[in-house]
Write an enzyme that holds these catalytic residues in place. Structure first.
Site: not given
Ligand code: ACM
Ligand code: ZN
Length: 762
Positions: A201, A262, A326
């Site tokens: 991440d 991410h 995201e």
């Molecule tokens: C997430 O909680 N962004 C998958």
């Protein structure tokens, strides 16, 4: 002779009666089995310290060896028939075709576990362990089998769903291999079969990739604000060790390698794979970064595929999670490489570019015998042909995907985000936010009613996620996971018709003892009180309800710590004066809940006043221009407009720019009593009656509600309501309840404008 025999017989009968009384079977298995009969008597646990298996199959032997360790049996006899009066494990074709199905029979003839597969046998073993004393879960296992008696049961069991998963984020905070193994043990006891390992991440890359050493050299370390560094990663050897450990517990490990968003940790090491070229720093803040992998550079795909090649070699599981959530599109929309690619391949927008990215990765994974799993954002711009969707933003993405014929794993943040608070946030350790109680987890229905039977087949199961932004320690992971994982285990395993929350809580008491044996830091439930109000005018009765067997409630009323000087609660407290009650649950084992505090507030009825009959309904308001961070900042400012409004709400039209609002008026109380007021606002708001601040909900925040009570006498009461909006969402809902009034907005006829009134006395 005859006489003495009958005396002996009487003696035996008495003894048997005694032992029956002491030995009523008390079977508490989590997850509750699909079918179970329990005989009224207990039976002897086989004395022979040998486990017999039906074949030499290595998976079956692994299951036997797991059980052997728990029982301290060193001997496994494999490949034969059941000699009786022993523990016998058999892979056999059962009536059910479910590959995870098993049967378990305990009787005077011994223990027989049969499974459609070794995995099924392993689940039978898990059930058997739950028939034994909780110590079997401890480091030393069952110390002796002498004199052990177990319930006589006949169980035919299988899971409702094939996907029963738990996730763990090791990027935001890192957890060593030993803890990962412990976590896997906890999954195993719950008959879960998938560990979703969130390895990369923005805040850290945690898996060694031989071809790109900088991913861990640079990408696994972040510089904290105080100058310290935080880091950690798993070597490939350690990954293999974890995968093997999980396999010995019939748990598949699904790695997650996040893309295209991410990815800041990776981009810190290899900034040339971004749109801007960087430089970047491994993020120290939570949230979402605009910097993502550049989708327009071929080098990005070569890089990602090299990584995935190594990951595929480490993880034998069919499923590979590639994130996909995201991913902001701001960099792509300005990047010449991304824009050029979009033109060349004919992509309409950046959503389609995201879809293009995921499809390419899927093609690669399929060529490598892997199936792609992604968060529900992978629906945007069109799903990759064979992708499985993990639905986290509610269940809508899952419904959409299932209707398109794609498999789905339900992990809605409403029921499955174990980083959310599980109790009153005022008393719980800091968490991400949200509010997810044990009961709510238990209420999850993974298959939405909207799906027809054909579509419903695509729902593989459910999974909960543990994001670790605010979870810094192993103990805290355990606290957030347990006992909510137990609830999720029943959601995934137990037939819906057998799910019963009260019975689950009863079973859970035994599960806590198993957790104690494993030294797990599960959340102990806080004392429950049915008191609806803590404001009183004469006296108040506060009763506590003990949420657990084998536990007591400790409390104090002098502000001191109940652990030190607490009284054991036995009868309701009758209060005559204001006090601060502190209370907690203490279990027999000594473990305690978090401390809860109750401010019991004795008030005089606030006297109302009489108003002249020429009342003007509504309230006065002053409207202020400006960007405020607190309602107090309106003091000494000049309003831009003022007037009378008919209700306690935002002005119509709502100002587009940030603003502040003060409303003043009188509230009519016909019936003296305790009234509760509720402010739900985005951003801050306060409500006061004269000098008394009743609700302080000031500050910058989203639409949340706060409520409080006040004792109001008959007549009219002057009040002031303040609100400000600092941009973003804007809302204000004011409600009340009490004295026969259900929670509702305050009717206009109960309000009177202040400026036009003549006060004519009390
Ligand atoms: C997430 O909680 N962004 C998958
Ligand atoms: Zn780009």
């Amino acid at each position: 002779m005859k006489r003495s025999l009958s005396i002996l017989a009487v003696f035996v009968l008495i003894a048997a009666g005694w032992s029956c009384q002491r030995e009523t079977p008390d079977v508490r298995i989590i997850p509750e089995p699909a079918q179970m009969t329990v005989e009224p008597a207990m039976v002897k646990f086989p004395a022979r310290k040998v486990i017999y298996t039906s074949s030499k199959d290595s998976s079956l032997l692994a299951a036997a060896s797991y059980l052997g360790k728990k029982l301290n049996y060193t001997s496994i006899e494999n490949g034969g028939t059941n000699p009786g009066h022993c523990i016998y494990l058999e892979v056999a074709r059962l009536e059910s075709a479910n590959p995870e199905a098993y049967t378990l029979k305990t009787s005077g003839q011994g223990v027989v576990i049969r499974g459609n597969s070794a995995r099924g046998v392993f689940y039978g073993i898990q059930t058997l362990l739950q028939l034994l004393p909780p110590e079997v879960y401890g480091d030393t296992g069952l110390v002796s089998n002498k004199g052990i008696r177990i319930p006589q049961v006949n169980i035919t069991d299988e899971p409702r769903y094939p996907w029963r998963g738990m996730h763990l984020d090791v990027s935001r905070h890192f957890f060593p291999v030993e803890f990962i193994k412990k976590y896997i043990d906890v999954l195993a006891m719950h008959k879960m079969n998938t560990f979703h390992w969130h390895l990369t991440d923005d805040q850290g890359w945690r898996i060694e990739i031989k071809k790109y050493p900088k991913l861990t050299e640079t990408g696994s370390v972040r510089k904290e604000a105080d100058g310290s560094t935080y880091g950690g990663f798993y070597t490939q050897e350690q990954i293999k060790e974890v995968v093997a450990y999980a396999a010995s517990r019939f748990i598949d490990v699904m790695p997650e390698i996040e893309m295209p968003g991410h990815a800041v940790a990776a981009l810190t090491a290899y900034p040339e794979l971004s749109c801007t070229g960087g430089p970047f720093e491994v993020r120290t803040e939570w949230g979402v970064s605009d910097d993502v992998f550049c989708a327009g550079k071929e080098a990005t795909f070569a890089f990602v595929e090299d990584i995935l090649k190594e990951v595929v070699a480490l993880f034998p599981y069919k499923y590979m999670h590639i994130g996909g959530d995201e991913c902001p599109k701001v960099r792509w929309s300005k990047c010449p490489d991304c824009q050029k690619l979009m033109k060349t391949v004919g992509l309409k927008d950046e959503m389609q570019l995201q879809s293009y990215f995921i499809r390419r990765i899927e093609k690669f994974l399929i060529a490598n015998n892997r199936s792609l799993v992604g968060w529900d954002e992978i629906l945007e711009g069109g799903l990759a042909p064979e992708a499985t969707v993990m639905s986290w933003r509610g269940v809508a993405g899952g419904i959409d995907a299932a209707r398109q014929g794609h498999d789905v794993i339900m992990s809605p943040n409403s029921h499955c985000y174990f980083d959310h608070y599980q109790g009153d946030a005022r008393f719980e350790p800091k968490a991400w936010g949200g509010y997810l109680t044990l009961e709510k987890v238990y209420s999850l229905e993974p298959t939405p009613a909207e799906l027809n039977p054909e579509e419903a087949k695509h729902v593989l199961g459910a999974q909960a996620n543990i994001w670790t932004e605010y979870i810094t320690s192993e103990k805290q992971v355990e606290y957030m996971a347990l006992p909510r994982m137990s609830a999720l285990a029943e959601v995934g395993w137990t037939p819906k018709s057998l799910r019963d929350y009260e019975k689950f809580l009863h079973r859970l008491v035994r599960q806590y003892q198993r957790f104690d044996a494993m030294q797990l830091n599960y959340r102990v439930p806080t004392p429950v009180t049915t008191a609806g109000s803590y404001v009183f005018t004469d006296s108040l009765v506060v009763d506590f309800h003990n949420p657990l067997e084998n536990a007591e409630i400790l409390y104090t009323t002098d502000g001191s710590d109940p652990q030190v000087a607490g009284k054991v609660y036995s009868t309701p407290l009758v209060l005559k004066e204001s006090v601060l009650i502190k209370a907690l649950t203490r279990m027999k084992s000594g473990r305690t809940s978090v401390l809860v505090e109750i401010h019991a507030d004795k008030q005089e009825f606030r006297p109302g006043i009489r108003l002249a009959v020429t009342k003007v309904p509504g309230v006065d308001f002053d409207l202020y221009d400006g960007l405020f961070k607190s309602v107090l900042e309106m003091d000494n400012k000049k309003p831009v407009s003022r007037g009378v409004m008919t209700s306690l709400s935002l002005p119509d039209p709502v100002p587009a720019k940030p603003f502040g609002l003060i409303m003043r008026g009188y509230l009519k109380i016909a019936d003296p009593g305790i009234y509760r007021f509720y402010l739900n606002s985005d951003d801050g708001s306060t409500l006061s009656f004269g000098e008394r601040m009743v609700i302080d909900h000031d500050g910058l925040h989203g639409a949340t509600e706060k409520s409080a009570e006040i004792a109001l006498g008959k007549g009219w009461h002057g009040f002031e309501l303040r609100y400000f909006d600092a941009g973003g969402g804007k809302s204000l809902v004011v409600q009340w309840s009490g004295k026969g009034i259900e929670k509702q907005q305050i009717p206009a006829e109960n309000l009177a404008s202040m400026s036009t009134q003549v006060m004519i006395g009390k």
